[in-house]
Scaffold this active site. Structure first.
Site, PDB file in Angstrom:
ATOM      1  N   CYS A   2       1.025  -0.881  -0.430  1.00  0.00           N
ATOM      2  CA  CYS A   2      -0.244  -0.171   0.330  1.00  0.00           C
ATOM      3  C   CYS A   2       0.517   1.160   0.025  1.00  0.00           C
ATOM      4  O   CYS A   2       1.760   1.430   1.348  1.00  0.00           O
ATOM      5  CB  CYS A   2      -0.977  -0.135   1.269  1.00  0.00           C
ATOM      6  SG  CYS A   2      -2.059  -1.397   1.116  1.00  0.00           S
ATOM      7  N   ARG A  27       3.934  -0.451  -4.892  1.00  0.00           N
ATOM      8  CA  ARG A  27       3.351  -0.608  -3.564  1.00  0.00           C
ATOM      9  C   ARG A  27       2.724  -1.480  -3.472  1.00  0.00           C
ATOM     10  O   ARG A  27       2.063  -2.552  -2.151  1.00  0.00           O
ATOM     11  CB  ARG A  27       4.125   0.704  -2.493  1.00  0.00           C
ATOM     12  CG  ARG A  27       5.064   1.065  -2.716  1.00  0.00           C
ATOM     13  CD  ARG A  27       4.674   2.497  -1.222  1.00  0.00           C
ATOM     14  NE  ARG A  27       4.720   1.403  -0.139  1.00  0.00           N
ATOM     15  CZ  ARG A  27       5.641   1.517   0.415  1.00  0.00           C
ATOM     16  NH1 ARG A  27       6.990   1.506   0.555  1.00  0.00           N
ATOM     17  NH2 ARG A  27       5.605   0.819   1.861  1.00  0.00           N
ATOM     18  N   TRP A  75      -2.297  -2.707  -1.637  1.00  0.00           N
ATOM     19  CA  TRP A  75      -2.334  -3.527  -1.715  1.00  0.00           C
ATOM     20  C   TRP A  75      -3.456  -4.912  -0.536  1.00  0.00           C
ATOM     21  O   TRP A  75      -2.662  -5.014   0.222  1.00  0.00           O
ATOM     22  CB  TRP A  75      -0.954  -4.305  -1.643  1.00  0.00           C
ATOM     23  CG  TRP A  75      -0.700  -6.407  -1.629  1.00  0.00           C
ATOM     24  CD1 TRP A  75       0.158  -6.648  -3.026  1.00  0.00           C
ATOM     25  CD2 TRP A  75      -0.621  -7.171  -1.064  1.00  0.00           C
ATOM     26  NE1 TRP A  75       0.205  -8.171  -2.811  1.00  0.00           N
ATOM     27  CE2 TRP A  75       0.309  -7.439  -1.590  1.00  0.00           C
ATOM     28  CE3 TRP A  75      -0.857  -6.797   0.467  1.00  0.00           C
ATOM     29  CZ2 TRP A  75       0.528  -9.265  -1.131  1.00  0.00           C
ATOM     30  CZ3 TRP A  75      -0.469  -7.900   1.031  1.00  0.00           C
ATOM     31  CH2 TRP A  75       0.119  -9.374   0.177  1.00  0.00           C
ATOM     32  N   ASN A 101      -1.947   2.488   5.472  1.00  0.00           N
ATOM     33  CA  ASN A 101      -0.339   1.341   5.185  1.00  0.00           C
ATOM     34  C   ASN A 101      -0.414   0.628   6.854  1.00  0.00           C
ATOM     35  O   ASN A 101      -0.244   0.840   7.037  1.00  0.00           O
ATOM     36  CB  ASN A 101       0.291   1.850   4.797  1.00  0.00           C
ATOM     37  CG  ASN A 101       1.304   0.347   4.599  1.00  0.00           C
ATOM     38  OD1 ASN A 101       1.180  -0.504   3.786  1.00  0.00           O
ATOM     39  ND2 ASN A 101       2.958   0.761   4.226  1.00  0.00           N
ATOM     40  N   GLY A 102      -0.694  -1.025   6.585  1.00  0.00           N
ATOM     41  CA  GLY A 102      -0.530  -1.713   7.379  1.00  0.00           C
ATOM     42  C   GLY A 102      -1.939  -2.169   7.797  1.00  0.00           C
ATOM     43  O   GLY A 102      -2.387  -3.075   7.248  1.00  0.00           O
ATOM     44  N   GLU A 485      17.468 -17.775  -7.292  1.00  0.00           N
ATOM     45  CA  GLU A 485      17.057 -16.074  -7.637  1.00  0.00           C
ATOM     46  C   GLU A 485      16.948 -16.363  -9.527  1.00  0.00           C
ATOM     47  O   GLU A 485      16.035 -15.449  -9.312  1.00  0.00           O
ATOM     48  CB  GLU A 485      18.940 -15.374  -7.723  1.00  0.00           C
ATOM     49  CG  GLU A 485      18.652 -14.370  -8.310  1.00  0.00           C
ATOM     50  CD  GLU A 485      17.237 -13.018  -7.686  1.00  0.00           C
ATOM     51  OE1 GLU A 485      16.857 -13.921  -6.424  1.00  0.00           O
ATOM     52  OE2 GLU A 485      17.087 -11.719  -7.974  1.00  0.00           O
ATOM     53  N   LYS A 489      12.856 -15.001 -10.095  1.00  0.00           N
ATOM     54  CA  LYS A 489      12.532 -14.166 -11.370  1.00  0.00           C
ATOM     55  C   LYS A 489      11.345 -14.682 -12.332  1.00  0.00           C
ATOM     56  O   LYS A 489      10.555 -14.052 -12.220  1.00  0.00           O
ATOM     57  CB  LYS A 489      14.127 -13.684 -11.599  1.00  0.00           C
ATOM     58  CG  LYS A 489      14.827 -12.300 -12.186  1.00  0.00           C
ATOM     59  CD  LYS A 489      15.016 -11.382 -10.720  1.00  0.00           C
ATOM     60  CE  LYS A 489      13.438 -11.461  -9.469  1.00  0.00           C
ATOM     61  NZ  LYS A 489      15.018 -10.793  -9.147  1.00  0.00           N
ATOM     62  N   GLU A 492       8.141 -14.790 -10.199  1.00  0.00           N
ATOM     63  CA  GLU A 492       7.425 -13.961 -10.018  1.00  0.00           C
ATOM     64  C   GLU A 492       7.029 -13.081 -11.608  1.00  0.00           C
ATOM     65  O   GLU A 492       5.833 -12.315 -11.605  1.00  0.00           O
ATOM     66  CB  GLU A 492       7.742 -13.015  -8.785  1.00  0.00           C
ATOM     67  CG  GLU A 492       9.080 -12.059  -9.140  1.00  0.00           C
ATOM     68  CD  GLU A 492       9.868 -11.044  -8.205  1.00  0.00           C
ATOM     69  OE1 GLU A 492       9.470 -11.295  -7.584  1.00  0.00           O
ATOM     70  OE2 GLU A 492      11.097 -11.669  -8.942  1.00  0.00           O
ATOM     71  N   HIS A 508      18.363 -36.612  -6.245  1.00  0.00           N
ATOM     72  CA  HIS A 508      17.789 -36.682  -4.956  1.00  0.00           C
ATOM     73  C   HIS A 508      16.171 -36.528  -5.167  1.00  0.00           C
ATOM     74  O   HIS A 508      15.618 -35.944  -4.006  1.00  0.00           O
ATOM     75  CB  HIS A 508      18.538 -36.030  -3.453  1.00  0.00           C
ATOM     76  CG  HIS A 508      19.664 -36.226  -3.514  1.00  0.00           C
ATOM     77  ND1 HIS A 508      19.853 -37.428  -3.243  1.00  0.00           N
ATOM     78  CD2 HIS A 508      20.590 -36.094  -4.003  1.00  0.00           C
ATOM     79  CE1 HIS A 508      21.436 -37.789  -2.644  1.00  0.00           C
ATOM     80  NE2 HIS A 508      21.793 -36.467  -3.526  1.00  0.00           N
ATOM     81  N   LYS A 607       6.491  -3.849  -3.904  1.00  0.00           N
ATOM     82  CA  LYS A 607       7.656  -4.005  -3.940  1.00  0.00           C
ATOM     83  C   LYS A 607       8.089  -4.674  -2.460  1.00  0.00           C
ATOM     84  O   LYS A 607       9.407  -5.309  -2.108  1.00  0.00           O
ATOM     85  CB  LYS A 607       8.517  -2.629  -4.770  1.00  0.00           C
ATOM     86  CG  LYS A 607       9.064  -2.245  -4.747  1.00  0.00           C
ATOM     87  CD  LYS A 607      10.122  -3.246  -5.593  1.00  0.00           C
ATOM     88  CE  LYS A 607      11.462  -2.832  -5.741  1.00  0.00           C
ATOM     89  NZ  LYS A 607      12.953  -3.969  -5.927  1.00  0.00           N
TER      90      LYS A 607
END
Ligand code: M6R
Length: 612
Positions: A2, A27, A75, A101-102, A485, A489, A492, A508, A607
């Site tokens: 947010c 955000r 968000w 926000n929170g 990584e 990438k 997402e 394995h 983000k």
């Protein structure tokens, strides 16, 4: 998560709010809204989906002569992403509005209590409770009412509050969610993050937990939420500029940020290493030589991509400094039984410096007596204000949700730290340190040279792979975290299911997945585990896996294994993670772009993860 923005001043507020929201959209982007004060009333506009939808709704009001307002980009945590749940939320009268926000953790009991008192709720959000709670406490003094309401709230918040009866006043407060104030000429601003302020002012005040601000045209007051005590806080001047948070002709922020990596790495190492001598200067770690010599263990704590940087650093620090290193995902670290004390140096790694789990992790380690060092990109962020030492990466604002330049600059900072610890503890030969220091500096030029060629080759290559359903990434040693990584990438931003594995781990279990439809990207540089990795690649080939190899220029054996090979120049093996990350990023970007995905704002993500 947010973004909130607010303004009180003399200019027209709607364009300022929209520009601020545009710069904070990374955000959260499932809905957006704004409210401004005009002719005795608060005018509120909200829209589901991206900010563009809100812009359409408020288009006619851009020129409205209002100069007080707040905005929000959401968000979703509590309540689906609908227009009804979009912020700002109002009280029963519609005269008081809140952006938040929170998470208000005790919202359920507060809502039950307020409903019993006759308050009517219009949304499913936790935030709306705040509007009604403040209304319930309001007796002519907005600041007192906000303080009284916040005293009853559990959880995290950064809020902005407007009341129609105080048209030139904006009240803001924070606890465990970021909030920064901007100070301009005859104007005050609030924002969740600095990029929203950059077009207007670079003079900012970082609010700390349980602090509030009362903003008016060109004047402000900062108070303790608890007892209303007035506080003097320093104004910091930010050295970013507005253009740094623009796309600069690139199609996406992510691509721009991939291409900014040479400069970002250079900014990280500049002035911290003397190339002629290899001497590393890092006074900002906040530890003197004696304290460094006494470190018995290092705990690295981070999330997501930053956690991958931590995994690479473990290989480096254990090899060159000889200190045992533990690496934890912050959401695990913060709740597990911690064996941390004053003999342990805890290092948090974070682009934003606001990630809730990482912050909680360092607070817990700090409470147990550990010194806290943070490696962070955002100047003045909460993590940097709570740490004992800070290594800033100076990568510039990173806007794309997928972290790119933040990652490679974190790697550069962690490598510098390795050299520094090796220098102080005398575990690294001075000549080797000098060789590695120079090699680190030359990575910037090398990556700059390789980027255009790699992008061209990868654009062609992905035609065979962009419609894959799954993807495996494998690597060994210091490149194993780069496989993780690469997979993160890809998943997402392209929504292709991707997993990273240590190449030796395939047998394995994961090897069962390999058939003629499974693409496997293997990192195969000429390093001390090269032969082992090549054997793993042969095993994949024997099972008809579709191989993409990234290896050292001149290694013709790789071309005999597959036609899809990307070659990179040979560098000192420890520095391969910096180089091998680049094609992995470009591959993900080009695949996502080819699939028509929303690269900078992938679904469900934000983000800065400021809630747990
Ligand atoms: O700001 P931080 O570095 O603390 O963020 C950590 C993660 O949320 C972040 O790296 C995330 O995994 C990225 N979206 C990855 O590209």
């Amino acid at each position: 998560m947010c973004g909130i923005v607010g303004y009180v001043g003399t200019r027209r507020v709607v364009p300022i709010l929209l520009e601020g929201l545009r710069r904070l959209e990374y955000r959260g982007y499932d809905s957006a809204g704004l409210v401004y004060y005009f002719e005795g009333k608060l005018e509120r506009y909200r829209a589901k989906g991206k900010l563009a939808n809100l812009e359409t709704v408020v288009d006619d009001y851009i020129g409205t002569a209002s100069s007080t307002g707040i905005g929000h980009t959401r968000w979703a945590t509590h309540g689906a992403p609908t227009e009804l749940n979009a912020h700002p939320h109002t009280d029963c009268s519609g005269e008081l509005v809140v952006v938040h926000n929170g998470i208000i953790e005790n919202y359920h009991s507060l809502r039950t209590e307020l409903t019993a008192k006759g308050h009517i709720f219009a949304s499913e959000t936790d935030t709306e409770v705040l509007a009604h709670l403040i209304e319930d406490c309001l007796d002519g003094d907005l600041v007192a009412a906000v303080r009284e309401a916040l005293a009853r709230v559990d959880g995290s918040y950064a809020i902005g509050v407007l009341w129609a009866k105080e048209p030139e006043m904006l009240v803001a407060a924070r606890n465990h969610s970021p909030l920064v104030m901007g100070v301009g000429e005859n104007a005050c601003y609030i924002a969740s993050d600095i990029p929203a302020l950059l077009p207007y002012t670079r003079d900012v005040i970082f609010l700390d937990d349980m602090e509030m601000a009362v903003l008016k045209k060109g004047e402000y007051e900062i108070l303790q939420v608890e007892d209303g005590t007035a506080l003097e806080k320093p104004i910091s001047t930010i050295d970013w500029n507005a253009g740094m948070a623009e796309k600069a002709g690139f199609k996406h922020f992510m691509l721009k940020e991939i291409f900014e990596q040479p400069q970002a790495i250079l900014n990280t190492v500049s002035g911290r290493i003397v190339p002629e001598t290899g001497i590393v200067e890092l006074p900002e770690v906040g530890l003197d030589d004696q304290a460094i010599k006494k470190i018995e263990r290092i705990a690295l704590v981070a999330c997501g991509t930053s956690w991958h940087a931590a995994l690479v650093a473990k290989y480096w620090i254990e090899k060159w400094v000889g200190i045992p290193v533990e690496v934890d995902i912050a959401s695990e670290f913060r709740y597990r039984h911690l064996l941390v004390d004053d003999r342990v140096l805890t290092i948090s790694i974070s682009q934003s410096g606001e990630t809730a789990d990482t912050l909680a992790g360092i607070r817990r380690a700090g409470a147990k007596g550990s010194r806290i060092l943070t490696i962070c990109n955002v100047v003045g962020s909460t993590m940097t204000r709570e740490a004992d030492g800070i290594i800033y990466t100076h990568a510039g604002p990173e806007i794309g949700v997928a972290s790119t330049k933040a990652f490679t600059s974190q790697l550069a900072a962690l490598f510098l730290l390795t050299l520094y610890l090796g220098q102080v503890r005398e575990t690294m030969d001075a000549a080797i340190r000098k060789e590695y220091g120079s090699a680190l500096i030359s990575m910037c030029g090398l990556i700059e040279e390789e980027l255009p060629r790699l992008q061209g080759e990868i654009r062609t290559l992905i035609e065979k792979y962009y419609d894959a359903r799954d993807f495996l990434f494998v690597g060994r040693g210091v490149n194993f975290p780069i496989a993780l990584e690469g997979a993160l990438k890809l998943k997402e931003i392209s929504y292709i299911h991707a997993e990273g594995y240590a190449a030796g781990e395939l047998k394995h279990g994961p090897i069962a997945l390999i058939d003629k439809d499974m693409p496997v990207l293997a990192l195969v540089p000429k390093d001390d585990v090269y032969q082992k990795t090549v054997s793993n690649v042969e095993e994949i080939k024997a099972r008809q896996g579709r191989l993409v190899l990234i290896g050292t220029a001149g290694d013709e054996h790789l071309s005999s294994l597959t036609e899809d090979v990307l070659y990179l120049p040979e560098v000192l093996p420890d520095l391969n993670p910096l180089l091998y990350t680049i094609p992995a990023q470009l591959l993900s970007y080009e695949i996502a772009n080819r699939r028509g995905c929303d690269v900078d704002q992938p679904r469900n993500l934000a983000k800065s993860v400021t809630v747990e």
